[in-house]
Scaffold this motif. Structure first.
Motif, short mmCIF file in Angstrom:
data_model
loop_
_atom_site.label_atom_id
_atom_site.label_comp_id
_atom_site.label_asym_id
_atom_site.label_seq_id
_atom_site.Cartn_x
_atom_site.Cartn_y
_atom_site.Cartn_z
N PHE A 160 47.30 53.82 57.17
CA PHE A 160 47.65 53.21 55.89
C PHE A 160 47.50 54.24 54.78
CE2 PHE A 160 47.34 50.62 52.13
CZ PHE A 160 48.10 49.49 52.41
N ALA A 161 48.60 54.56 54.08
CA ALA A 161 48.55 55.52 52.98
C ALA A 161 47.97 54.86 51.75
CB ALA A 161 49.95 56.05 52.70
N THR A 162 46.87 55.39 51.26
CA THR A 162 46.20 54.81 50.11
C THR A 162 45.26 55.86 49.52
OG1 THR A 162 44.93 52.89 49.33
CG2 THR A 162 44.34 53.79 51.50
N HIS A 163 44.54 55.49 48.46
CA HIS A 163 43.68 56.45 47.78
C HIS A 163 42.59 56.99 48.69
CE1 HIS A 163 45.37 56.03 43.80
NE2 HIS A 163 45.12 54.74 43.73
N SER A 164 41.83 56.08 49.32
CA SER A 164 40.71 56.47 50.15
C SER A 164 40.49 55.41 51.22
CB SER A 164 39.43 56.65 49.31
OG SER A 164 39.15 55.49 48.55
N LYS A 165 39.80 55.80 52.26
CA LYS A 165 39.61 54.90 53.39
C LYS A 165 38.82 53.66 53.01
CE LYS A 165 38.35 54.91 58.29
NZ LYS A 165 39.74 54.65 58.75
N VAL A 166 37.80 53.82 52.17
CA VAL A 166 36.94 52.71 51.74
C VAL A 166 37.16 52.47 50.25
CG1 VAL A 166 34.58 51.84 51.54
CG2 VAL A 166 35.25 53.24 53.54
N GLN A 167 37.42 51.22 49.87
CA GLN A 167 37.66 50.85 48.48
C GLN A 167 36.96 49.53 48.19
OE1 GLN A 167 41.91 51.10 47.55
NE2 GLN A 167 42.18 52.65 49.15
N THR A 168 36.72 49.27 46.90
CA THR A 168 36.02 48.04 46.51
C THR A 168 36.84 47.28 45.48
OG1 THR A 168 33.89 49.14 46.89
CG2 THR A 168 33.86 47.11 45.61
N PHE A 169 36.95 45.96 45.70
CA PHE A 169 37.74 45.09 44.84
C PHE A 169 36.83 44.02 44.23
CE2 PHE A 169 40.37 46.98 48.05
CZ PHE A 169 41.54 47.33 47.39
N TYR A 170 36.98 43.78 42.93
CA TYR A 170 36.13 42.87 42.19
C TYR A 170 36.95 41.65 41.77
CZ TYR A 170 33.24 47.11 41.29
OH TYR A 170 32.48 48.26 41.39
N PHE A 171 36.38 40.46 41.95
CA PHE A 171 37.09 39.22 41.65
C PHE A 171 36.28 38.36 40.68
CE2 PHE A 171 38.49 40.77 45.71
CZ PHE A 171 39.87 40.63 45.67
N ASP A 172 36.98 37.78 39.70
CA ASP A 172 36.30 36.96 38.71
C ASP A 172 36.07 35.55 39.24
OD1 ASP A 172 38.72 35.58 38.45
OD2 ASP A 172 39.22 36.45 36.51
N ALA A 173 35.56 34.66 38.38
CA ALA A 173 35.23 33.30 38.81
C ALA A 173 36.45 32.51 39.24
CB ALA A 173 34.49 32.58 37.68
N ASP A 174 37.63 32.91 38.77
CA ASP A 174 38.86 32.23 39.15
C ASP A 174 39.49 32.82 40.41
OD1 ASP A 174 38.81 30.47 36.95
OD2 ASP A 174 39.66 32.02 35.66
N GLY A 175 38.90 33.88 40.95
CA GLY A 175 39.42 34.49 42.16
C GLY A 175 40.46 35.57 41.94
N LEU A 176 40.68 35.98 40.69
CA LEU A 176 41.66 37.03 40.40
C LEU A 176 40.99 38.40 40.43
CD1 LEU A 176 43.67 35.42 37.46
CD2 LEU A 176 44.28 35.50 39.90
N CYS A 177 41.70 39.39 40.97
CA CYS A 177 41.16 40.74 41.05
C CYS A 177 41.14 41.36 39.66
CB CYS A 177 41.99 41.58 42.01
SG CYS A 177 41.26 43.19 42.39
N ARG A 178 39.98 41.85 39.25
CA ARG A 178 39.81 42.39 37.90
C ARG A 178 39.48 43.88 37.89
NH1 ARG A 178 42.28 39.27 34.21
NH2 ARG A 178 41.69 37.07 34.43
N ARG A 179 38.99 44.41 39.00
CA ARG A 179 38.65 45.83 39.06
C ARG A 179 38.82 46.31 40.48
NH1 ARG A 179 32.84 48.73 37.27
NH2 ARG A 179 33.01 50.42 38.79
N HIS A 180 39.12 47.60 40.61
CA HIS A 180 39.40 48.20 41.91
C HIS A 180 38.87 49.63 41.88
CE1 HIS A 180 42.87 49.98 44.59
NE2 HIS A 180 41.72 49.93 45.24
N ASP A 181 37.90 49.93 42.75
CA ASP A 181 37.27 51.25 42.80
C ASP A 181 37.72 52.02 44.04
OD1 ASP A 181 35.85 50.42 40.60
OD2 ASP A 181 33.92 50.27 41.64
N TYR A 182 37.87 53.34 43.86
CA TYR A 182 38.28 54.20 44.97
C TYR A 182 38.03 55.65 44.61
CZ TYR A 182 42.28 54.12 41.81
OH TYR A 182 43.07 54.16 40.70
#
Length: 239
Positions: A160-182
């Protein structure tokens, strides 16, 4: 599939609705310091991006100052003219970034690779995280203004072509993604935090219109300057 991913999929419109489509397109406007650092300022400042929803295939048009458009896949990138004739190619594009740092210039095909793999992930979130070979687990929450953002750690397969092998996704109380770390492996593993906002409903799916990417520090906070990349999206269309 873990509970947080299921929650996020429902919040974004549901897997059944997503699977009803095969591609998504949008108008995009780029800003930020990255493009000048890469000596590609203006090439993709304003363009149309189209992403396949089932596999990693992405096109951007136009590639200024030409009228060419790109065709990205993980193993090959091509630029094609209006008649569909190939004007430039780059095979095994990931390998071409060996030894690159943040300020190392890119060729147009390297830009097409970066723009292609980023939008292949960005335009398909969170549904892409349910794909084959992607392993997710919920980790401890991160608090923003006293409110917890639940976090999902994703490990991507080597194919899978992407920034890095391990990444972190943050979700608010409504379940929407608000932040993405890599970490951006192709430019020296610099750590970044992508903030995601201004969601709109498009054909039954929730899509963000504002993406802002900043450097990320060792204590997992971001700094306000410089803005590495800004992306504004509009005119979404699923087909």
């Amino acid at each position: 599939m873990n509970n947080l991913l299921e929650f996020a999929l429902r919040a974004a419109g549901g897997m059944e609705r997503y699977n009803a489509f095969s591609s998504v397109s949008a108008r995009l406007h780029h800003s930020g310091v990255l493009w000048a650092l890469k000596q590609r300022e203006g090439v993709l400042t304003d363009a149309t991006v189209t992403a396949d929803l089932k596999k990693q295939v992405v096109s951007h048009t136009p590639f200024l100052p030409s009228g060419d458009h790109s065709l990205f896949t993980p193993g090959r990138v091509a630029l094609l003219n209006a008649e569909g004739a190939v004007t430039e190619t780059l095979d095994e594009p990931r390998a071409s970034f060996a030894g690159f740092e943040l300020n190392t210039p890119w060729s147009n095909t390297q830009l097409a690779y970066f723009a292609g793999y980023t939008m292949s992930t960005y335009l398909r979130l969170p549904f892409v995280l349910a794909g084959d070979g992607i392993v997710t687990e919920e980790i401890e929450p991160w608090h923003v203004d006293g409110q917890p953002w639940r976090r999902l750690r994703a490990t991507f397969p080597d194919t899978f072509a992407t920034h890095s092998k391990v990444q972190t996704f943050y979700f608010d109380a409504d379940g929407l993604c608000r932040r993405h770390d890599y970490e951006v492996e192709i430019q020296g593993n610099n750590a970044a935090a992508r903030y995601i906002s201004d969601y709109v409903a498009v054909q039954g799916l929730m899509m963000p219109t504002r993406l802002r990417i900043f450097p990320r520090t060792e204590d997992n906070t971001s700094v306000a300057e410089p803005l590495i990349v800004g992306v504004d999206l509009s005119d979404f269309r699923f087909t």
